[in-house]
Write a protein that holds these residues in place. Structure first.
Motif, PDB file in Angstrom:
ATOM      1  N   LEU B  85      19.026  43.717  45.624  1.00 42.79           N
ATOM      2  CA  LEU B  85      18.168  43.648  44.441  1.00 42.79           C
ATOM      3  C   LEU B  85      17.259  44.863  44.390  1.00 42.79           C
ATOM      4  O   LEU B  85      17.421  45.740  43.544  1.00 42.79           O
ATOM      5  CB  LEU B  85      17.310  42.386  44.540  1.00 42.79           C
ATOM      6  N   GLU B 352       4.174  41.821  43.562  1.00 43.55           N
ATOM      7  CA  GLU B 352       4.448  40.450  43.989  1.00 43.55           C
ATOM      8  C   GLU B 352       5.934  40.169  43.751  1.00 43.55           C
ATOM      9  O   GLU B 352       6.393  40.156  42.607  1.00 43.55           O
ATOM     10  CB  GLU B 352       3.597  39.483  43.164  1.00 43.55           C
ATOM     11  N   ARG B 371      11.317  36.800  40.699  1.00 45.73           N
ATOM     12  CA  ARG B 371      10.194  37.389  39.965  1.00 45.73           C
ATOM     13  C   ARG B 371       9.999  38.772  40.571  1.00 45.73           C
ATOM     14  O   ARG B 371       9.384  38.913  41.644  1.00 45.73           O
ATOM     15  CB  ARG B 371       8.935  36.539  40.172  1.00 45.73           C
ATOM     16  N   THR B 372      10.570  39.804  39.932  1.00 48.26           N
ATOM     17  CA  THR B 372      10.514  41.126  40.570  1.00 48.26           C
ATOM     18  C   THR B 372       9.365  41.930  39.977  1.00 48.26           C
ATOM     19  O   THR B 372       9.169  41.912  38.762  1.00 48.26           O
ATOM     20  CB  THR B 372      11.840  41.853  40.307  1.00 48.26           C
ATOM     21  N   PHE B 375       9.802  44.702  37.039  1.00 48.96           N
ATOM     22  CA  PHE B 375      10.058  44.228  35.663  1.00 48.96           C
ATOM     23  C   PHE B 375       8.744  44.193  34.885  1.00 48.96           C
ATOM     24  O   PHE B 375       8.661  44.671  33.749  1.00 48.96           O
ATOM     25  CB  PHE B 375      10.686  42.838  35.723  1.00 48.96           C
ATOM     26  N   ASP B 376       7.676  43.678  35.502  1.00 48.85           N
ATOM     27  CA  ASP B 376       6.388  43.614  34.784  1.00 48.85           C
ATOM     28  C   ASP B 376       5.669  44.946  34.827  1.00 48.85           C
ATOM     29  O   ASP B 376       5.045  45.338  33.840  1.00 48.85           O
ATOM     30  CB  ASP B 376       5.509  42.534  35.429  1.00 48.85           C
ATOM     31  N   VAL B 407      14.366  45.869  38.418  1.00 46.70           N
ATOM     32  CA  VAL B 407      14.027  45.559  37.026  1.00 46.70           C
ATOM     33  C   VAL B 407      15.138  44.722  36.416  1.00 46.70           C
ATOM     34  O   VAL B 407      14.893  43.680  35.815  1.00 46.70           O
ATOM     35  CB  VAL B 407      13.849  46.884  36.228  1.00 46.70           C
ATOM     36  N   ARG B 409      17.888  43.200  37.893  1.00 45.43           N
ATOM     37  CA  ARG B 409      18.441  42.091  38.680  1.00 45.43           C
ATOM     38  C   ARG B 409      19.920  41.925  38.411  1.00 45.43           C
ATOM     39  O   ARG B 409      20.352  40.942  37.787  1.00 45.43           O
ATOM     40  CB  ARG B 409      17.721  40.784  38.332  1.00 45.43           C
TER      41      ARG B 409
END
Lengths: 161, 409, 169, 118
Positions: B85, B352, B371-372, B375-376, B407, B409
């Protein structure tokens, strides 16, 4: 090759010319900077000082396809990336080769699902497959040297007009 | 093989300003294949000369369908995909997966395994920051920094290879502990790293920190305030560079992190230069943690002896019948996790990294969501890049430190 | 369950009538889909600044609440974690958007639309985010095939070679 | 006298010859497979949006002109550098005067904000 189209096979003259052309191709084959995923990190460490692919003529990773002779597909090719990869391959000038680096590029690798193209040979014709996930930098350099054997072995006669 | 879809201005008109529709500003693809997007990220830039009026990120070019693929595999087999990942934080991913499975099945981990996990996770954080420092300095034309960083990285990869036989994708951390104990030369190699690396970080500091070129390119560019960061879900060094002191290793400790004392570096400016300083300081803190963990490395088993979930050691199989049955069941069918849903998060070098794991009692995860952090973190890019020069946008992308496997996945 | 999460949870349960449950230390509250925006506003007001995860689970054979959309909140100030679960029916599933409250919900909701087909009303730019724009179907649904292709080994090399679409020059 | 000019002529001849040989070999021996896809503009692998040629902001032109101006200035250094020992103090003063004039132009451009992008 231009001269082959014009002069045809002239025995000694073309063999020495073949060797000269093969020498010039294998000693300055510039790969295209085309890192997709994890194999790109191994390609970067193969390019960096410790393993140094520049010893084999790959001095620069050219970002644009116009100035590159070799496309190293380093990483998994997703369905959304496949047409882009095909477009970049088409835009490379003619004597061009493709190394499919890593299992994901060669056969889909550990990801056998809807999102990954199962092997990049469905998108671009591949010359050398390098196994490994990710392959060690030495494995990539071994792949490059196998490609050089293939390039040296190219006779003008069989080159597509 | 479908061709690339033709995108015209009018199907983006709700995103671009009206000057683009009249053709005054240029719509340019800083596309999937670009040296400074650190992977296959496509930015559709609306440019007025060199000024970025609008930046529309388009991701998905490395979408590997990991979440769907993991639903079709047992827990042991699914972990192999966790490495791929965020391919710069491979040990961190397997740590996040293992902690999630251990939380779900309530599995204990022996202290030696926890300490070795901390050592490997911190070395991976250091190596990930090295690749960030090398590539983003290369984008700012500090070419030699790339070669220095990858030279140091080889030492860490040697340690990883010594433990697990694989340089990057180690899958060395398994639910219930480690795959096997560390080899004898492990301690000497890590001591050597601890001896030489602080001087190397000082070399990078000397080369870049007060370098006027670096200051012109990074100071005051790509500013984000603390509230904006939290509203965008930005975590990790970017959040700490904007003044919010939030580090999962300190605030919600896991795998024994509460035993080590280390400083969580924070800055207040929140620009590219502050992120550079925070990450450089984090590299030093990681070495401090590795030092303390190595000094305190306890003896003992590296795998939990709860053989319902953890395969028994090979020596026991020839002797005891239960071990053979456990071994056979675990490696053919996998273990049944109890029904339930949990969320467990670790601090990856980018922020996180959380795992939402839901199980329906079967041997396969019913639903696993990663929850990568990248991405945020990437969502704040359009806000940061309003009205900057394209050259500064390159520096901002470098400071966000995105990894496209993370980002998409 | 941390003790200073209790009052918040009690207040949320009273106001939105959800059913709370705790599993392995994670507190989650099931909230009807009509009240989710108000609940998120209330949670944000209570000091949960970070929407750390927004995802969905597909319970496929069950048709009535086929999807559960999961909102995972983190409070940096009070160091608390809370989960809200919203059941969504299977036939044209839709939810109001919260991208005006938490801006990282923008891409997360686009991903849920792309992967599960859950429409978010009021979303500024609901397009596919991970899959190509002209892709049909929503991959993460349980009734969507994994897309497994038989790998090419030595024993089945020939027959796969015939139907493998090799790229022409 | 003629000999020096012959040397310069030979120098120019050889350099242009090398240029033409390099390009000529490429066009003669290089394979030519012009396809329409290859002719499409390269935009990081995607389709370009909108027309290729459009009105460019004037700042690009401004920077180009400033570059040419100061580049020609350095071209004048080269012949001067060859003979500045024979010229002695006079040559030095002359060159400083030349540079001073151009510095005035540089400061003018700087203060008028030609170097900033906005």
């Amino acid at each position: 090759m231009g001269v082959e189209q014009k002069l045809g096979n002239m025995g000694i003259a073309t063999t020495t010319l073949e060797q000269a052309v093969a020498w010039s191709r294998t000693n300055a084959m510039w790969p295209m900077l085309f890192g997709l995923a994890c194999c790109a990190i191994e390609m970067m460490s193969a390019q960096a000082a410790h393993y140094d692919m520049s010893r084999f003529g790959m001095e620069l990773m050219r970002p644009s396809p116009r100035q590159s002779d070799l496309m190293i597909v380093a990483g998994r090719v997703s369905r959304k990336m496949a047409p882009v990869l095909r477009r970049l391959y088409d835009q490379m000038p003619e004597p061009k080769w493709v190394i499919s680096m890593g299992d994901c590029a060669s056969c889909g690798g550990v990801f056998n699902n809807y999102a990954i193209v199962q092997g990049v040979d469905e998108v671009v014709p591949v010359d050398v497959y390098v196994a490994g996930c990710p392959p060690r930098p030495e494995a990539l350099i071994h792949g490059v040297l196998t490609l050089y054997e293939k390039v040296r072995g190219m006779k003008f006669a069989e080159i597509k007009k | 093989m479908p061709d690339i879809q033709e995108i015209t201005v009018d199907d983006l008109k709700h995103l671009v300003s009206e000057r683009a529709i009249q053709g005054e500003t240029v719509l340019l693809n800083m596309g999937p294949q670009h040296p400074s997007t650190h992977g296959v990220l496509r930015l559709l830039l609306e440019l007025d000369g060199e000024i970025v009026v609008n930046c529309i990120p388009d991701i998905g070019f490395l979408h590997t369908g990991v979440e769907k693929n993991m639903e079709a595999k047992t827990y042991q087999k699914a972990e192999v995909m966790a490495d791929r990942l965020d391919y710069l934080n491979t040990v961190g991913n397997t740590l996040a997966f293992s902690l999630a499975v251990e939380k779900l099945v309530d599995l204990d981990v022996p202290p030696r395994a926890q300490t070795i996990r901390v050592i490997l996770a911190e070395l991976t954080r250091f190596q990930s920051h090295l690749v960030w420092l090398g590539t983003s300095a290369l984008d700012l034309a500090a070419m030699s920094m790339f070669l220095y960083c990858f030279r140091e990285r080889e030492y860490i990869l040697d340690v990883m290879e010594m433990c697990s036989g694989q340089r990057m994708m180690t899958t060395y951390i398994r639910p219930g502990g480690l795959w096997r104990d560390v080899p004898v030369e492990f301690e000497a190699a890590v001591r050597n790293i601890l001896k030489t690396f602080p001087k190397r970080v000082d070399e990078y500091e000397a080369l870049l920190t007060r370098n006027p070129l670096m200051l012109d390119r990074t100071y005051g560019i790509g500013k984000l305030t603390g509230e904006e960061c939290l509203n965008f879900g930005v975590t990790g060094p970017m959040l700490r560079a904007s003044g919010v002191k939030w580090d999962l290793r300190k605030d919600r400790p896991y795998s024994g992190y509460e035993q080590y004392d280390f400083k969580v570096p924070t800055r207040t400016e929140g620009d590219v230069y502050a992120r550079y300083l925070v990450r450089l300081e984090e590299m030093r803190q990681s070495l401090k943690i590795v030092q303390q963990a190595l000094d305190k490395l306890p003896m003992g088993p590296v795998r939990s002896n709860n053989h319902k979930y953890v395969p028994p050691p090979r020596s026991e199989i020839g002797v005891s019948m239960e071990a053979l049955i456990h071994h056979f069941k675990l490696w053919t069918e996998g273990f049944e996790a109890p029904q339930g849903a949990i969320y467990s998060a670790v601090e990856s070098p980018r922020g996180e990294l959380g795992v939402y794991l839901e199980s329906d009692g079967g041997p396969r995860p019913y639903r696993i969501h990663w929850r990568t952090p990248s991405f945020d973190n990437l969502q704040s890019l359009p806000l940061m890049s309003k009205g900057v020069l394209v050259a500064d946008l390159v520096a901002i992308i470098g400071s966000v430190d995105i990894v496209l496997g993370d980002v998409d996945r | 369950m941390e003790k200073n999460l209790q009052p918040i949870l009690g207040m949320l349960k009273k106001e939105f009538g959800g059913t709370a449950s705790e599993y392995r230390g994670d507190v989650s509250l099931v909230i009807p889909s009509g009240k989710i925006v108000a609940a998120c506003q209330q949670v944000q007001a209570q000091g949960f600044e970070l929407l750390s995860a927004l995802t969905a689970v597909d319970y496929w054979p069950e048709e009535s609440p086929r999807f559960h959309v999961i909102y995972q909140f983190t409070s940096v100030a009070m160091n608390l974690v809370l989960t809200l679960r919203v059941p969504v029916p299977g036939i044209n599933p839709s939810l109001p958007t919260i991208s005006h409250l938490y801006r990282n919900a923008n891409w997360r909701e686009r991903e849920l639309w792309d992967m599960f087909g859950i429409i978010f009303k009021g979303h500024p730019d609901l397009r596919r985010i991970l899959m190509p724009a002209d892709w049909e179907g929503h991959p993460l649904r349980k009734d969507y095939p994994l897309g497994y292709e038989e790998p090419q080994f030595t024993f089945n090399f020939e027959e796969i070679n015939l139907r493998k679409p090799y790229a022409k020059e | 006298m003629l000999l020096e000019y012959a040397a310069i002529a030979a120098f120019i001849l050889v350099t242009t010859l090398i240029g033409f040989i390099a390009i000529g070999l490429g066009t003669i021996f290089g394979p030519k497979h012009a396809t329409d896809k290859k002719a499409m503009p390269y935009e990081s692998g995607m389709n370009p949006i909108g027309p290729g040629t459009r009105r460019m902001p004037v700042r690009f032109y401004l920077i180009a002109v400033l570059f040419i101006l100061f580049d020609i200035e350095t071209v004048f250094f080269l012949p001067w550098a060859l003979v500045f020992r024979q010229l002695g103090l006079f040559g030095l003063a002359e060159m400083f005067l030349f540079i001073a004039i151009l510095l005035v132009g540089y400061f003018y451009a700087w203060k008028k904000g030609a170097l900033e992008w906005e």
